[in-house]
Scaffold this motif. Structure first.
Motif, PDB file in Angstrom:
ATOM      1  N   HIS A 124       0.827  -1.197   0.000  1.00  0.00           N
ATOM      2  CA  HIS A 124       0.000   0.000   0.000  1.00  0.00           C
ATOM      3  C   HIS A 124       0.869   1.257   0.000  1.00  0.00           C
ATOM      4  N   GLU A 125       1.954   1.197   0.736  1.00  0.00           N
ATOM      5  CA  GLU A 125       2.852   2.351   0.816  1.00  0.00           C
ATOM      6  C   GLU A 125       3.544   2.633  -0.507  1.00  0.00           C
ATOM      7  N   ILE A 126       3.706   1.604  -1.313  1.00  0.00           N
ATOM      8  CA  ILE A 126       4.352   1.789  -2.610  1.00  0.00           C
ATOM      9  C   ILE A 126       3.451   2.602  -3.525  1.00  0.00           C
ATOM     10  N   LYS A 127       2.159   2.453  -3.325  1.00  0.00           N
ATOM     11  CA  LYS A 127       1.210   3.101  -4.230  1.00  0.00           C
ATOM     12  C   LYS A 127       1.308   4.627  -4.191  1.00  0.00           C
ATOM     13  N   ASN A 128       1.593   5.192  -3.039  1.00  0.00           N
ATOM     14  CA  ASN A 128       1.644   6.653  -2.948  1.00  0.00           C
ATOM     15  C   ASN A 128       2.766   7.280  -3.761  1.00  0.00           C
ATOM     16  N   PRO A 129       4.026   6.868  -3.511  1.00  0.00           N
ATOM     17  CA  PRO A 129       5.085   7.441  -4.361  1.00  0.00           C
ATOM     18  C   PRO A 129       4.863   7.152  -5.840  1.00  0.00           C
ATOM     19  N   LEU A 130       4.251   6.014  -6.120  1.00  0.00           N
ATOM     20  CA  LEU A 130       3.987   5.653  -7.508  1.00  0.00           C
ATOM     21  C   LEU A 130       3.043   6.666  -8.144  1.00  0.00           C
ATOM     22  N   PHE A 131       2.063   7.083  -7.386  1.00  0.00           N
ATOM     23  CA  PHE A 131       1.103   8.072  -7.883  1.00  0.00           C
ATOM     24  C   PHE A 131       1.795   9.417  -8.082  1.00  0.00           C
ATOM     25  N   ALA A 132       2.688   9.762  -7.159  1.00  0.00           N
ATOM     26  CA  ALA A 132       3.418  11.023  -7.290  1.00  0.00           C
ATOM     27  C   ALA A 132       4.250  11.001  -8.579  1.00  0.00           C
ATOM     28  N   ILE A 133       4.945   9.880  -8.800  1.00  0.00           N
ATOM     29  CA  ILE A 133       5.767   9.748 -10.005  1.00  0.00           C
ATOM     30  C   ILE A 133       4.892   9.848 -11.248  1.00  0.00           C
ATOM     31  N   ARG A 134       3.729   9.208 -11.183  1.00  0.00           N
ATOM     32  CA  ARG A 134       2.820   9.220 -12.328  1.00  0.00           C
ATOM     33  C   ARG A 134       2.391  10.647 -12.677  1.00  0.00           C
ATOM     34  N   GLY A 135       2.084  11.413 -11.640  1.00  0.00           N
ATOM     35  CA  GLY A 135       1.651  12.787 -11.859  1.00  0.00           C
ATOM     36  C   GLY A 135       2.726  13.615 -12.540  1.00  0.00           C
ATOM     37  N   TYR A 136       3.958  13.507 -12.049  1.00  0.00           N
ATOM     38  CA  TYR A 136       5.058  14.259 -12.660  1.00  0.00           C
ATOM     39  C   TYR A 136       5.303  13.780 -14.084  1.00  0.00           C
ATOM     40  N   ALA A 137       5.193  12.465 -14.282  1.00  0.00           N
ATOM     41  CA  ALA A 137       5.396  11.924 -15.629  1.00  0.00           C
ATOM     42  C   ALA A 137       4.344  12.496 -16.579  1.00  0.00           C
ATOM     43  N   GLN A 138       3.120  12.651 -16.078  1.00  0.00           N
ATOM     44  CA  GLN A 138       2.064  13.233 -16.916  1.00  0.00           C
ATOM     45  C   GLN A 138       2.372  14.683 -17.268  1.00  0.00           C
ATOM     46  N   LEU A 139       2.901  15.416 -16.276  1.00  0.00           N
ATOM     47  CA  LEU A 139       3.266  16.815 -16.530  1.00  0.00           C
ATOM     48  C   LEU A 139       4.349  16.884 -17.607  1.00  0.00           C
ATOM     49  N   LEU A 140       5.354  16.013 -17.468  1.00  0.00           N
ATOM     50  CA  LEU A 140       6.438  15.953 -18.456  1.00  0.00           C
ATOM     51  C   LEU A 140       5.880  15.618 -19.831  1.00  0.00           C
ATOM     52  N   GLN A 178       3.024  15.976 -21.073  1.00  0.00           N
ATOM     53  CA  GLN A 178       2.242  17.034 -21.689  1.00  0.00           C
ATOM     54  C   GLN A 178       3.126  18.135 -22.275  1.00  0.00           C
ATOM     55  N   SER A 179       4.325  18.266 -21.697  1.00  0.00           N
ATOM     56  CA  SER A 179       5.162  19.378 -22.137  1.00  0.00           C
ATOM     57  C   SER A 179       5.911  19.109 -23.448  1.00  0.00           C
ATOM     58  N   PHE A 180       5.880  17.858 -23.909  1.00  0.00           N
ATOM     59  CA  PHE A 180       6.587  17.539 -25.154  1.00  0.00           C
ATOM     60  C   PHE A 180       5.640  17.495 -26.348  1.00  0.00           C
ATOM     61  N   ASN A 212      11.016  12.743 -29.368  1.00  0.00           N
ATOM     62  CA  ASN A 212      11.281  11.396 -28.867  1.00  0.00           C
ATOM     63  C   ASN A 212      10.957  11.258 -27.391  1.00  0.00           C
ATOM     64  N   ARG A 213      11.124  12.365 -26.692  1.00  0.00           N
ATOM     65  CA  ARG A 213      10.874  12.327 -25.248  1.00  0.00           C
ATOM     66  C   ARG A 213       9.407  12.042 -24.933  1.00  0.00           C
ATOM     67  N   LYS A 214       8.541  12.391 -25.871  1.00  0.00           N
ATOM     68  CA  LYS A 214       7.124  12.078 -25.706  1.00  0.00           C
ATOM     69  C   LYS A 214       6.934  10.562 -25.660  1.00  0.00           C
ATOM     70  N   ARG A 215       7.692   9.889 -26.508  1.00  0.00           N
ATOM     71  CA  ARG A 215       7.620   8.433 -26.561  1.00  0.00           C
ATOM     72  C   ARG A 215       8.136   7.844 -25.237  1.00  0.00           C
ATOM     73  N   TYR A 216       9.210   8.449 -24.744  1.00  0.00           N
ATOM     74  CA  TYR A 216       9.767   7.945 -23.479  1.00  0.00           C
ATOM     75  C   TYR A 216       8.760   8.093 -22.341  1.00  0.00           C
ATOM     76  N   THR A 217       8.112   9.245 -22.298  1.00  0.00           N
ATOM     77  CA  THR A 217       7.173   9.447 -21.189  1.00  0.00           C
ATOM     78  C   THR A 217       5.956   8.533 -21.341  1.00  0.00           C
ATOM     79  N   THR A 218       5.580   8.227 -22.593  1.00  0.00           N
ATOM     80  CA  THR A 218       4.480   7.279 -22.789  1.00  0.00           C
ATOM     81  C   THR A 218       4.860   5.934 -22.190  1.00  0.00           C
TER      82      THR A 218
END
Lengths: 298, 128
Positions: free
Chosen positions: A97-113, A115-117, A122-128
């Protein structure tokens, strides 16, 4: 180590008391404060005569007193094997359960990234890819949590046909696209946990649908053999590679991009817990057939 | 207003909300949230149901009271249908299961928050 155990209102305490009178705790060897404990109760008269219990305990430290908050005695777990400790299901579940929280944080930042490409970056592909992998990790945590849940077996007699029909309804839309055929000889009843066995058929059907894509054929047969009911699911997908055959039921083995490798592993566990068996036959390029055998209810 | 006890998740959501053009007030538990509410009135509250001290549902209840109720979006890390039912029945606008698509927040917030205060750049937290 001596523990001062404050009486908890928990009714589990009564169970604990029943098994380990206050004196016995002083004499027993409690290995860890939290998690699975092996409590050895030695007889006063004969040192070699000791009883060993595996107990799940968790304590919360409150000032100097240890307050018992939860305790379950695993009945029938008297054993005398080595003292290796296992992480309890509770500890596992919390960790996952504790793993899920940081995972969500990472997911959010990844989504921000992401969106910015721009699309041609190519970086868009990486973030996908990052997002896909994060989602996979998340699905794995969900599966672990489900696995970790205490399997309180809800033993009931139920109709296999009916349970399967419910699973088919769940996949109604996807099944409409493929050529799906169902044959059943008659209605068969088994004893077991209906939801768990439904999960088996869900996993198998999901796999079969993934294997055939939108255009394949699926055949489901329900029939009996001796004192068993046999559920057979045949697909005309790409089949299983010879090299992979021995690993199909292994945990974490998957050939799917989005798979967790736990589906068939769970199927096997559940079926075996129901005294049944699961197997398959497959030919590359032609398809795969899975067989689930379960003892018929008397 | 964002209420979540998980620092990593909270920081991320603040970042996202800022990126989307909102100003976010953050609290790590209900008491901090109540403290904030004494000074400011948010247009919308995003609350994790599993926060320590007073749980998210009770905080929601508090926000719903009074002449100027604050719309609430609940979130949770577990797919607890019982909790979802309770939350929605208590008037939550949405119940998001983590991890969710963070850009979903824009749609939800724009749809439900007191719209005239929500436009970009305005100091929407300053009430009389």
């Amino acid at each position: 180590m001596e523990y001062k155990i404050k009486r908890a209102t928990d009714e589990n305490w009564k169970v604990f008391e029943k098994y380990f009178a206050k004196d016995a705790i002083g004499d027993s060897d409690v290995m860890r404060r939290e998690g699975k404990h092996r409590v050895i109760v030695k007889s006063q008269a004969d040192e070699s005569d000791s009883e060993i219990y595996d107990v799940n305990i968790s304590f919360i430290k409150k000032s100097d007193t240890l307050k018992m908050t939860m305790l379950t005695i695993e009945e029938n777990s008297r054993t005398s094997d080595t003292r290796a400790f296992t992480m309890t299901e509770e500890v596992m579940a919390t960790a996952i359960h504790e793993i899920k929280n940081p995972l969500f944080a990472i997911r959010g930042y990844a989504q921000l990234l992401h969106q910015s490409f721009t699309e041609d970056d190519n970086r868009k592909r990486y973030t996908t890819l990052m997002l896909n992998e994060i989602d996979r990790l998340h699905r794995m945590t969900e599966t672990f949590l489900r696995l970790g849940k205490k399997r309180v077996k809800n033993q009931k007699k139920f109709s296999v046909n009916e349970a399967i029909e419910e699973v088919i309804k769940l996949y109604g839309e996807r099944l409409k696209k493929v050529k799906f055929e169902k044959q059943e000889q008659e209605e068969y009843y088994v004893n077991g946990d209906r939801d768990q066995l439904k999960q088996v058929f869900i996993n198998l059907l999901e796999n079969a649908l993934d294997a055939v894509g939108d255009t394949g054929e699926l055949k489901l047969k329900i029939y009996s053999g001796l004192d068993k009911v046999i559920v057979e699911l045949k697909d005309n997908g790409p089949g299983i590679k010879k090299d992979d055959e021995s690993r199909v039921f292994n945990a974490f083995f998957t050939t799917k991009i989005k798979g967790t490798g736990l589906g068939l592993y769970i199927c096997k566990k559940i079926v075996e817990e129901h005294m049944g068996s699961i197997d398959f036959s497959s030919e590359e390029g032609k398809g795969t057939t899975f067989f689930v055998e379960l003892p018929l209810a008397k | 207003m964002l209420v979540d006890d998980q620092t990593g998740v909270r920081s991320m959501l603040v970042e996202v909300l800022t990126h989307l053009g909102y100003q976010a007030l953050e609290a790590s538990n209900s008491n901090e949230a109540l403290e904030l509410l004494r000074r400011q009135r948010p247009d919308i509250a995003l609350i994790d149901v599993n926060i320590p001290d007073i749980d998210g549902l009770r905080l929601q209840e508090y926000l719903k009271k009074g002449a100027n109720p604050v719309p609430v979006i609940l979130m949770s890390g577990s797919n607890d249908t019982e909790m979802m039912k309770k939350g929605m029945e208590a008037g939550a606008l949405a119940f998001l299961i983590k991890p969710f698509d963070v850009f979903q927040l824009k749609e939800l917030i724009d749809e439900f928050s007191s719209s005239d205060l929500c436009s970009k750049g305005e100091d929407k937290w300053n009430t009389k």
